[in-house]
Design a protein around this motif. Sequence first.
Motif, PDB file in Angstrom:
ATOM      1  N   HIS A 195      62.909  90.436  23.591  1.00  0.00           N
ATOM      2  CA  HIS A 195      63.193  91.533  22.755  1.00  0.00           C
ATOM      3  C   HIS A 195      64.708  91.657  22.444  1.00  0.00           C
ATOM      4  N   LEU A 196      65.726  91.170  23.462  1.00  0.00           N
ATOM      5  CA  LEU A 196      66.993  91.267  22.941  1.00  0.00           C
ATOM      6  C   LEU A 196      67.445  90.213  21.937  1.00  0.00           C
ATOM      7  N   GLY A 197      66.810  89.102  21.889  1.00  0.00           N
ATOM      8  CA  GLY A 197      66.974  88.052  20.899  1.00  0.00           C
ATOM      9  C   GLY A 197      66.591  88.565  19.491  1.00  0.00           C
ATOM     10  N   ARG A 198      65.375  89.260  19.684  1.00  0.00           N
ATOM     11  CA  ARG A 198      64.689  89.925  18.565  1.00  0.00           C
ATOM     12  C   ARG A 198      65.861  91.148  17.728  1.00  0.00           C
ATOM     13  N   ALA A 199      66.236  91.900  18.543  1.00  0.00           N
ATOM     14  CA  ALA A 199      67.236  92.891  18.344  1.00  0.00           C
ATOM     15  C   ALA A 199      68.429  92.193  17.484  1.00  0.00           C
ATOM     16  N   LEU A 200      68.856  91.077  18.128  1.00  0.00           N
ATOM     17  CA  LEU A 200      70.093  90.385  17.686  1.00  0.00           C
ATOM     18  C   LEU A 200      69.724  89.614  16.381  1.00  0.00           C
ATOM     19  N   GLU A 201      68.645  89.176  16.041  1.00  0.00           N
ATOM     20  CA  GLU A 201      68.114  88.374  14.996  1.00  0.00           C
ATOM     21  C   GLU A 201      68.229  89.609  13.698  1.00  0.00           C
ATOM     22  N   ILE A 202      67.575  90.716  14.004  1.00  0.00           N
ATOM     23  CA  ILE A 202      67.350  91.456  12.758  1.00  0.00           C
ATOM     24  C   ILE A 202      68.741  92.224  12.705  1.00  0.00           C
ATOM     25  N   MET A 203      69.694  92.389  13.480  1.00  0.00           N
ATOM     26  CA  MET A 203      71.272  92.910  13.376  1.00  0.00           C
ATOM     27  C   MET A 203      71.936  91.976  12.394  1.00  0.00           C
ATOM     28  N   ARG A 204      71.858  90.821  12.774  1.00  0.00           N
ATOM     29  CA  ARG A 204      72.535  89.488  12.037  1.00  0.00           C
ATOM     30  C   ARG A 204      72.076  89.420  10.562  1.00  0.00           C
ATOM     31  N   GLY A 205      70.649  89.532  10.448  1.00  0.00           N
ATOM     32  CA  GLY A 205      70.197  89.604   9.226  1.00  0.00           C
ATOM     33  C   GLY A 205      70.423  90.585   8.492  1.00  0.00           C
ATOM     34  N   ALA A 206      70.564  91.610   8.822  1.00  0.00           N
ATOM     35  CA  ALA A 206      70.832  93.118   8.045  1.00  0.00           C
ATOM     36  C   ALA A 206      72.563  92.834   7.929  1.00  0.00           C
ATOM     37  N   VAL A 207      73.392  92.193   8.331  1.00  0.00           N
ATOM     38  CA  VAL A 207      74.673  92.209   8.450  1.00  0.00           C
ATOM     39  C   VAL A 207      75.177  93.478   8.913  1.00  0.00           C
ATOM     40  N   ASP A 208      74.682  94.091   9.862  1.00  0.00           N
ATOM     41  CA  ASP A 208      74.691  95.244  10.740  1.00  0.00           C
ATOM     42  C   ASP A 208      75.814  95.081  11.702  1.00  0.00           C
ATOM     43  N   GLY A 209      77.325  95.325  11.737  1.00  0.00           N
ATOM     44  CA  GLY A 209      78.236  94.907  12.749  1.00  0.00           C
ATOM     45  C   GLY A 209      78.033  95.788  13.858  1.00  0.00           C
ATOM     46  N   TYR A 210      77.815  97.185  13.518  1.00  0.00           N
ATOM     47  CA  TYR A 210      77.725  98.254  14.601  1.00  0.00           C
ATOM     48  C   TYR A 210      76.310  97.785  15.665  1.00  0.00           C
ATOM     49  N   GLY A 211      75.199  97.264  15.152  1.00  0.00           N
ATOM     50  CA  GLY A 211      74.088  97.016  15.580  1.00  0.00           C
ATOM     51  C   GLY A 211      74.344  95.873  16.334  1.00  0.00           C
ATOM     52  N   GLU A 212      74.917  94.681  15.726  1.00  0.00           N
ATOM     53  CA  GLU A 212      75.276  93.561  16.544  1.00  0.00           C
ATOM     54  C   GLU A 212      76.013  93.788  17.602  1.00  0.00           C
ATOM     55  N   GLY A 213      76.989  94.541  17.546  1.00  0.00           N
ATOM     56  CA  GLY A 213      77.973  94.619  18.719  1.00  0.00           C
ATOM     57  C   GLY A 213      77.108  95.370  19.761  1.00  0.00           C
ATOM     58  N   PHE A 214      76.276  96.241  19.324  1.00  0.00           N
ATOM     59  CA  PHE A 214      75.271  96.998  20.294  1.00  0.00           C
ATOM     60  C   PHE A 214      74.421  96.024  21.078  1.00  0.00           C
ATOM     61  N   ALA A 215      73.840  95.220  20.344  1.00  0.00           N
ATOM     62  CA  ALA A 215      72.860  94.408  20.878  1.00  0.00           C
ATOM     63  C   ALA A 215      73.325  93.194  21.859  1.00  0.00           C
ATOM     64  N   LEU A 216      74.457  92.705  21.159  1.00  0.00           N
ATOM     65  CA  LEU A 216      75.190  91.839  22.053  1.00  0.00           C
ATOM     66  C   LEU A 216      75.804  92.066  23.468  1.00  0.00           C
ATOM     67  N   THR A 217      76.116  93.563  23.315  1.00  0.00           N
ATOM     68  CA  THR A 217      76.617  94.220  24.670  1.00  0.00           C
ATOM     69  C   THR A 217      75.620  94.147  25.569  1.00  0.00           C
TER      70      THR A 217
END
Length: 257
Positions: A127-149
Motif C-alpha cells: 500500500h505504501l508503494g501504491r501511494a508513492l506510485e500515485i503521487m509521482r504519477g500526479a506530480v504531487d510533491g506534497y503527497g510524495e513527501g508524505f508517502a515517502l516519509t
Amino acid sequence: MDRLDHLPHTGLAAAETSGNVFGQAWVLNNLAHAHRERQEYDLAGRELEQALAIRRGIGDETGQAWTLTGSGYLAAELGRRDEAVRLFEETVELFRGVGDRHGEAIASASLGEAMRRSGRDDEALHHLGRALEIMRGAVDGYGEGFALTKFGITLHDLGRYEEALDRFDLALDARRRVGDRWGEAETLVNCGHTLAALGDRHQAQVSWRKALAILDELDDPRADHVRGYLAPHDNMAEPRDHGLDDPAASAESSDQV
C-alpha cells in the motif's frame, strides 16, 4: 482557549452563524486534529462524529473520506489497530470512488502504516508503494513527501534503517521542492531517530536541530517535543510518527469555509 484551537473555534462560530454546513464540517475536522494532538481524545472523537454526520447529510463523499481519515489516525493513537485498518480501507475506496487521486494516495499510505502496526508487513509495503506510485504519477510533491516519509517510518519499524534513510532523503527533496516546511520538519525528526538507531548520535542531533529550527520559525508548540530528543535519554531510537503532518486536517481546500 489557547492558540491551537482559538481560530478553529472562531471559524466554527462564523460557519454556524452563516449556515455554511460545509464550513462547519471542515472546522470540526481541524478542531478534532488540535484536540487529538493534545490527547483530548474524547473531544476529538465527538468532533469527528459531528463532522461525519454533517457530511453524510449533505452527500459530501470526499469530505466523508477526509473525516474518516482523521478517525483512522485517532483509532491508531488509541491502539485500536484493527479499527484503524478498517477505516483507512474505507477511505481508500471512498477516494477512489470519487476520483480523488491525492486522497487515495494519502489513505493508502496511512493504510500501509496501520497494517505495519498490525503485523501485516507485506501488505503494508504494497500500500505504501501504491501511494508513492500515485503521487509521482500526479506530480504531487506534497503527497510524495508524505508517502515517502510514511515509507521510511515503516522501513525503520522493520529494522531496515539504511533503506529508511534513503526514503527520508527523497522525502526531504520532495518537501523542500514544494516549500512544505512542516512536512520537512516531520521528516527530519524521523530521520534523526533512524540515525540514532544506527548509532550515529551526532548526525541524529543535526537532523533534530534542523527540525527544531523550522518549528521555532513557524512558532509551532510541537518544537518542545523535539527539544526533548536533543537531551540524552534512552528512547532516542524509538520509531514513531510525530503527528507533525496530518492531511486529514490540512488537505481540504479552505474555500469550503
